[in-house]
Each structure stands twice: as C-alpha cells, then as structure tokens.
Motif scaffolding. Structure first.
Motif, mmCIF file in Angstrom:
data_model
loop_
_atom_site.group_PDB
_atom_site.id
_atom_site.type_symbol
_atom_site.label_atom_id
_atom_site.label_comp_id
_atom_site.label_asym_id
_atom_site.label_seq_id
_atom_site.Cartn_x
_atom_site.Cartn_y
_atom_site.Cartn_z
ATOM 1 N N ILE A 11 0.863 -1.189 0.000
ATOM 2 C CA ILE A 11 0.000 0.000 0.000
ATOM 3 C C ILE A 11 0.890 1.226 0.000
ATOM 4 O O ILE A 11 1.692 1.438 0.919
ATOM 5 N N SER A 12 0.739 2.054 -1.019
ATOM 6 C CA SER A 12 1.502 3.291 -1.123
ATOM 7 C C SER A 12 0.551 4.456 -0.870
ATOM 8 O O SER A 12 -0.509 4.559 -1.502
ATOM 9 N N HIS A 13 0.925 5.334 0.070
ATOM 10 C CA HIS A 13 0.009 6.415 0.446
ATOM 11 C C HIS A 13 0.777 7.494 1.192
ATOM 12 O O HIS A 13 1.871 7.249 1.730
ATOM 13 N N VAL A 27 -6.608 4.139 4.407
ATOM 14 C CA VAL A 27 -5.648 3.031 4.458
ATOM 15 C C VAL A 27 -6.283 1.823 5.139
ATOM 16 O O VAL A 27 -6.107 0.680 4.694
ATOM 17 N N VAL A 30 -8.426 0.021 2.688
ATOM 18 C CA VAL A 30 -7.645 -0.787 1.747
ATOM 19 C C VAL A 30 -7.186 -2.079 2.427
ATOM 20 O O VAL A 30 -7.238 -3.170 1.833
ATOM 21 N N GLU A 31 -6.689 -1.985 3.663
ATOM 22 C CA GLU A 31 -6.231 -3.180 4.381
ATOM 23 C C GLU A 31 -7.371 -4.183 4.534
ATOM 24 O O GLU A 31 -7.172 -5.400 4.390
ATOM 25 N N VAL A 41 -1.017 -7.765 3.513
ATOM 26 C CA VAL A 41 -0.610 -6.358 3.430
ATOM 27 C C VAL A 41 0.898 -6.237 3.584
ATOM 28 O O VAL A 41 1.507 -6.867 4.451
ATOM 29 N N ASP A 43 3.419 -2.923 4.040
ATOM 30 C CA ASP A 43 3.399 -1.472 4.244
ATOM 31 C C ASP A 43 4.749 -1.086 4.817
ATOM 32 O O ASP A 43 5.369 -1.858 5.556
ATOM 33 N N VAL A 69 -0.905 -1.167 -4.539
ATOM 34 C CA VAL A 69 -2.135 -0.378 -4.466
ATOM 35 C C VAL A 69 -1.718 1.023 -4.055
ATOM 36 O O VAL A 69 -1.169 1.220 -2.970
ATOM 37 N N VAL A 155 -11.041 -1.502 -4.355
ATOM 38 C CA VAL A 155 -9.812 -2.280 -4.190
ATOM 39 C C VAL A 155 -10.126 -3.775 -4.191
ATOM 40 O O VAL A 155 -9.435 -4.577 -4.831
#
Length: 836
Positions: A11-13, A27, A30-31, A41, A43, A69, A155
């Motif tokens: 996960i990119s954020h 976030v 998304v998880e 996941v 991260d 993502v 997602v």
C-alpha cells in the motif's frame, strides 16, 4: 493456510490517508479489502529502520510485493531525503513499474468530503497536482473514489479480477516453534482459564501481556498455555524478546519456515511479508518472551491471530491487555514442594514462606532438598548465609537462572537509576512487608546520595517509583513499597550500589532509628508510627545482631539495643507484656555487656525490664531490679535527677503490689514532693506520683484523702493531657474506685462505664488497662445487685485476661474470683426462687 497462496499487496500512500476519516481511514479500508480478497498487506510501517539510503530501502520494500495499491489524495507527502525531487509515493509508483509489479491506482475525487488537512498542501500542492495528472496519463487504469467505503469496494473488486500467479513454493503444513513443555506444572489454573477466555480462537487480533517479577513463572505459564492449547493453532512460534534487535531475525526464521521468503532474502523483507500474511490468518500464536518496551514491540504485532507477551513491565495497556501473575498461593507452594520432596506439610509451608512463595524458587528449593537430602532447617540456614550460592543451584546438570535474572535487573537499574537500587538495598534489610514511603521521604538526611536528593524532589521521586514498577523490581502503592524475600536476600548478600562507609545494614539501622518516636509509653500519637514500622525495626535489629562481628561501630550497636528496648516498650504499652519481655531482656543484656552496670543506658534498660516484670505480675523480681537501679541512679545521677525519681516511683509501685503499702506510701510521698520541686506541679511525672500516692492512701484505708487527691489529679490530667489520654483514664479509674470504697456505687458505675468505653476506643478491647476497667465495672454492677450483667462482663474479662496475661497472673486470678462470686450469688438466688 489452505487454498491459493496470498499475494503481498504493497500500500503506497501519504500519511494523512492513514488518519482520515477518523472512524475508518482510507488506508484501513484498503487493508480490509486486501484481507477480504485473501491477500496480505505490505506497508513501510512493517519495516525496521535501515542503514541504506531511503530511496534504496523503498525500492527493496517494493521488491517484496506482488501488487501495488496506490492511493493518491491531494497532499504530496514527504520528499525522499536522498531523492528530493520525488515523494515516497511517487518513488514507489516508479519502482513498481520498473519491477513489472501490477499497479492499482485510486485517486481521491474532488467531490470527496473531509477536513481541511485532507485536501490542503500549502508546501507541495502544485507537485501533487502534477503527480495526479501524470498518474492519469501513465496508461495505468485509474479509479476515482469519493469515500473510504467506495475505496474498499473498488480495491476488493480490482484484486479479485487481477489474475494470480502460480505458487512456486510447496504448501506448508503445521509449523510449531515452541520450546518443550514444563515437566511439572502446578496451580495457575485461574490464569490459564483467563488467558484461554481472552485468547479465544474465534476472536482475531487478541494480545495479552503476562507480567510479574522475576521468578514468578511467566515463561512457564506461557509454555504451558501454548502446549495445552496446541490443537487450536496451525502456527505457533516462540521468540526471546529481551534483546529487541534479535526479534526481526526470529520473525524472519518463521517466514522462511512458512516458505514465504527465500533464505537469502533480507530480514526486513521477510518480516514485512510475514506480518502481511499473518494479518490475513487467525489460527496462529506468537509468543514474545521477556519483552520490556511496548513501543519497541508494537511494530512487530500483526493483527488476525493471538499474541502472548511475558514481561516484568506492567505497562502494556497501549497494545495489550495486561494479566498479572503473582506468587503462588501457599497451598500451591506446598503441593509443588511435596510433589518433589517427601517432607511434612508443616515443613513445606515453612520452606514456602522462607522463599516468599516465588514459584521458580519454590521448585528449585524442593528439587535441591530432593537431590541432597537436606532438611528444611539446613536449607534455610544456607539461604541466610549464602543466598547467591543456594539460589543458583538447580540440579546436578545446570544452575538456576533466578539469581542471574535478578542480578541482571539490578545491574541495569544501577546503570540508569542508581537511587532505585540504593532504596531497594535499604529495604532488603527491613521486613518482607510494605515499607512506608515516608521512611525515606521524611529522613533524607539518613540516605546516601543520590537517593537523598531524589526523595526531596517530587518529580524525581515519582520517576523512581515508576521505574520500580516498570522493571517489576518491587511492588509500590501510593504509601508503601514491598520488596520480595528473594531479591532482598540477594541484595543483602551483595548489592551493586556502592556501599556506604559503615555498610548497608548500619545505614538501615540509622534510618529506622531516626524514624521511630522515642516517647511511646502512654503516647497514642506515636503508636501508629510504631505499628507501621515495628516489623522493620525487628527485622533490622535481627540482621544487625547477626552481623555483630562486622558492626564494630559503637553508635550502631547503641542504636540496635535502643531499638530493642523501644520495641519492647511499644509492645508492652499496647497491652502485651509477655511478647515484650524478650526484647527488654535482650536490650538490657546487650547494653550491660557493652557499657557496664552503672552506665545511664544500662540503668534505663534495667528500668524498662523491671516495669515489664511488674506488668507480668512478677512483683518480687521487679522489686529486686528496681532496688538495684534506684541505688545506682542515686549514686551516678543524684537524688533529684528525673531518672532517679522514676526509679523511686517504680519501686513504690512494686511495694504496693506486694502489699507493703506503708513503705510504698512513704516513698511515693517523698517522690511527689521532689517532683513538684524539680519538675513542677503540672508535669506528667509529677501527676504520676500524685496518682500513685492516692492509690497508697486508698490501700491504707484513707479513702476520703485518696478521693480528694484523685479528683485534683484527674482535673489536672484532663487539662494537661486531654480527656482520652491513657494517664487521664487511669486517674478516672482510680477515682471511680474511691467512690466505690465510699459506697457511692452509682457514681462509681457511671465513671467506670465511661472509662471502659474510652479505653476500648483508645487502647483496644484486650489491653490490660481496658480489662482493668471491665473488672471494676463488673464490681460496680455486683454492688448494685445487677448480678447477671456482672456475670456476663466477668466471664468475658476472665477469658480475655487468660489469653492476654496468662492463667497465673494476679489480675486473671482476681477476675476468676469475681466470676465465682457472681455465679454463687446467682445460684443462691435460683435456689431461693425454687424454694419459694
């Protein structure tokens, strides 16, 4: 872990997307979608601090992923330190493209709702606008979302539709990495049940932290739990967490065992992949044994399954629910000891008490007795003399870890908080009971540096106590600290804190000696202090007397004997002369041996011993000792010295109790005249002589003169000492006796009843003076023909006097005669009524 292998989804954020919305962030959404899709996941939050440049670390993290993502909001995020033209999010998007990793991109719509912090980027807003446009132009499918719920659905749908690569690893069955089960496990059933109720296999993401002092059996409990409930877990893994830097390697080993990574992969990569996968599963147990810092451990705790932590530190509330494990109950200790060594229940209980029911030491002691054939007494003797050696023994092949565990804890504390070890070392010479914190805070002048400075600084003092709780070195509450017997024995044997000039034992003697009040006899204000400190007084005295060869400083030995005498005085004045007697004898013998027969301190100790003999009804022994003491005090101190007059007064009391009332009257009359001249009419000692002279007058049948003198003395004592002072109540009791002798039984009963009530409140129901009032009140009731009431009160008084004073004490015999008289009168009345 059946079915298709989970993909690692990176996960990119930017950071604000983890904070908003407050109820469920983007976030978090998304998880949740990744977990629902059966994936894991990855991260950057799962990665440890790296020595490589940030850009390289980010690319290496991306290499662990199967899917990217990316969530792009309206804030650019932090530029990469060694690549400032890119944010981390933009760098990760580029790295995934270079590695050929599928990229799922989601843009937050301009129609989304949220706080200003979600949309405004005053520093890099233009950069983010450009990045958002480049994402649209990249050829990658971009999905616009308005809310976290929209994002979760999008997602999940994208991951479901994304083809899965074929697994290149063999399926993994059950993975078990728990050390051997304890051979002997006794007790702790309630805690095991509590853990099982909390770590219910139907619930996910449960963390419990079992905390307690070294030797309480935290590790043993965790092992027993893991083995007892092994069938509930597909994965169970044990990690020694005392050194946090070793935890990543332990987690990486589990990742390799699960075929999640290749053995050549970097540790950070293995950890990130493992934590991501575990977060999608539930039938696993991780045990972090002997952890210390919640903040350090937090980043290694995945959600989904069960985590069990063992620690000395009780402060795990931020990441776990703490579960305290204390010492064994006594019956558990006895059961464990007798399962290993065939000794009697009484001997097992004695052994358990000596080691404070600390489970590992209980087990070690039982094993040692079984191996060596030692008696309990021999073990206890060696424990006192050679604590380190005895506690270090386990069996023929290994040594116990108990002393090493505590020594390490002390060594760490002395490096960071030396004052705490100084405080614990002083407490080690006291009793294994709560030590009032006021003993330290009110007597800083008796403490070594830096402890003496810290107790005077409220913030530093609070920090010291917090450190003791955090390290489980001692139990603290707002008013006291309690050190267990085992660490106390180790600290007495050898403390890592620098030793004071004359040693820790001498320092503890001085500290306690400064804290206890000197004036005790009939001084209720001093009794509460003595009540709290008496166990510690007796403990430090015993330790000091056992170390006399090493305590050759006269002031220390003086203080030891003084403490013995003062302890005896407190015990006697609280109504237990029999228990006080050994302390008076030891104090007198010690001072007399060191200082000689005619030293003032010896004479003071002789005076105290004689007073206790008188309270015990041993009037002739008291008379003999008081005669010697008076003669020596007259020669050494002079006729008019207050101490000489005290001896004269005491000798008169002996004469009175032996029926020599004329001699007692003459001596009390002389003493009263001298005390009035030397001390004044209102001095408490002068009033004592007046009280005693009134008793003499009554004994020679001059009841009217006794009445007048008692009335004067009572009035003065009420004014000088107060209504409820023990001496005031003595005068009230004597005045009531005068009234009874003059046949004014109604007034006598009224005054005796009031005095009885006050003595019960001030002195307690079993105090000899209270029982004296009870005896007098019963006599009043008998004189008023209230025989049943007199019988009931005499019955109670006889039972109490037998228990407190003994069956042969003159006061006990007096009460028995009174009860017989009651019964005889009542029996006669019954016969008379039958005849009528």
């Amino acid at each position: 872990m059946a079915g298709s292998p989970p993909r690692s989804v990176f996960i990119s954020h930017s950071s604000e997307l983890r904070d908003y919305p407050r109820d469920c962030s983007f976030v978090a959404a998304v998880e949740a979608a990744i977990a629902r899709a059966g994936d894991a996941v990855v991260d950057m939050a799962y990665f440890t601090a790296a020595t490589e440049p940030p850009a390289q670390s980010s690319r290496e993290a991306m290499a662990t992923a199967d899917v990217l993502v990316l969530i792009a909001g309206f804030r650019y995020g932090s530029p990469v330190r060694d690549t400032p033209e890119l944010s981390y999010t933009e760098l990760e998007f580029q790295a995934a493209g270079e590695l050929g990793i599928p990229r799922l991109v989601f843009l937050l719509s301009e129609e989304a709702r949220g706080p200003a912090g979600l949309f405004l980027d005053p520093q890099y807003g233009a950069r983010q606008a450009g990045f958002r446009q480049r994402l649209r132009d990249s050829g990658v499918t971009v999905t616009m979302v308005k809310s976290a719920d929209d994002l979760k659905v999008a997602v999940f749908q994208a991951l479901v539709e994304l083809p899965r690569a074929q697994s290149t690893t063999a399926p993994v069955g059950r993975v078990w990495g728990i050390p051997a089960r304890p051979a002997r496990f006794i007790g702790r059933e309630a805690i095991i049940d509590e853990l099982r109720g909390a770590l219910d296999s139907t619930r996910a993401g449960v963390v419990r932290a079992v905390h307690g002092m070294g030797g309480a059996g935290k590790t043993t409990l965790a092992l027993e739990y893991a083995h007892r409930h092994a069938h509930d877990y597909d994965i169970a893994w044990w990690m020694t967490a005392e050194q946090p830097e070793l935890i990543p390697a332990s987690l990486a080993a589990l990742a390799h065992a699960l075929h999640l990574t290749h053995p050549a992969d970097k540790t950070d990569v293995a950890v990130a992949r493992l934590l991501g996968v575990l977060s999608t599963q539930d039938r696993w147990l991780l045990v972090f044994d002997n952890a210390d810092d919640p903040a350090t451990l937090a980043r290694f705790l995945p959600s989904g399954g069960h985590v069990l932590i063992t620690s000395r530190n009780p402060h795990w509330d931020a990441i776990a629910i703490p579960v305290e494990i204390a010492e064994f109950d006594r019956h558990e200790s006895v059961e464990l000891i007798r399962s290993r060594s065939p000794i009697s229940p009484a001997d097992a209980a004695t052994l358990a008490e000596a080691v404070g029911d600390l489970p590992l030491v209980v087990d070690q002691a039982a094993a040692l007795l079984a191996d060596t054939g030692w008696t309990v007494n021999k073990y206890l003797h060696l424990l006192r003399a050679r604590a380190d050696d005895v506690l270090g023994q386990a069996d023929h092949t290994r040594r116990s870890a108990v002393p090493a565990t505590w020594r390490l804890a002390f060594a760490r504390a002395v490096d960071t908080e030396p004052a705490s070890v100084q405080m614990l070392t002083l407490a080690a010479w006291l009793a294994p009971e709560p030590v009032p914190l006021a003993l330290f805070t009110k007597h800083a002048e008796q403490l070594p540096e830096p402890l003496s400075g810290i107790v005077e600084d409220p913030l530093a003092w609070a920090a010291l106590l917090g450190g003791l709780r955090r390290r489980a070195l001692a139990r603290t509450d707002p008013d006291s600290v309690l050190l267990h017997r085992i660490p106390a024995a180790l600290l007495r044997a050898s403390s890592p804190a620098p030793e004071p000039r004359d040693g820790w034992c001498a320092n503890a003697v001085r500290l306690v000696g400064a804290a206890v009040p000197e004036k005790i006899w009939n001084e209720p204000s001093a009794w509460s202090v003595w009540h709290n400190l008496l166990p510690h007084v007796l403990s430090v005295v015993e330790h000091a007397r056992s170390r006399v060869p090493t305590l050759d400083l006269e002031p220390v030995l003086d203080k030891v004997d003084w403490l013995l005498g003062r302890a005896g005085t407190y015990i006697e004045t609280r109504g237990d002369p029999r228990a006080a007697h050994p302390y008076f004898e030891r104090a007198y013998a010690g001072v007399r041996t060191r200082l000689g027969d005619d030293h003032p301190d010896t004479l003071r100790a002789a005076n105290d011993l004689a007073g206790d003999l008188r309270s015990l009804g041993r009037y002739e022994a008291a008379l003999h000792l008081d005669e010697q003491t008076l003669a020596l005090r007259r020669r050494v101190l002079g006729e008019d010295h207050p101490d000489t007059l005290t001896s004269a007064s005491n000798l008169a009391a002996d004469l009175s109790r032996l029926g020599l009332h004329v001699r007692a009257h003459r001596l009390d009359e002389q003493t009263l005249a001298l005390r009035r001249r030397v001390l004044g009419d209102d001095h408490p000692d002068t009033l004592t002589s007046a009280n005693n002279l009134a008793v003499d007058l009554s004994q020679v049948s001059d009841h009217l003169s006794a009445l007048h003198l008692d009335e004067q003395t009572l009035a003065l004592r009420r004014r000088v000492l107060g209504e409820d002072h023990p001496d005031t109540l003595m005068s009230a009791s004597n005045l009531a006796a005068d009234l009874s002798q003059l046949s004014d039984h109604a007034r006598a009963r009224e005054l005796d009843a009031d005095t009885f009530d006050r003595r019960r409140r001030v002195l307690g129901t079993d105090h000899p003076s209270t029982l004296h009032s009870a005896n007098n009140l019963a006599a009043d009731l008998r004189a008023l023909h209230r025989y049943e009431e007199a019988r009931d009160l005499d019955t109670d008084t006889v039972e109490r006097r037998r228990r407190v004073l003994g069956g042969q004490h003159p006061d006990t015999c007096d009460s028995e005669r009174n009860l017989a008289a009651d019964l005889q009168v009542l029996a006669g009345s019954f016969v008379l009524e039958e005849g009528a």
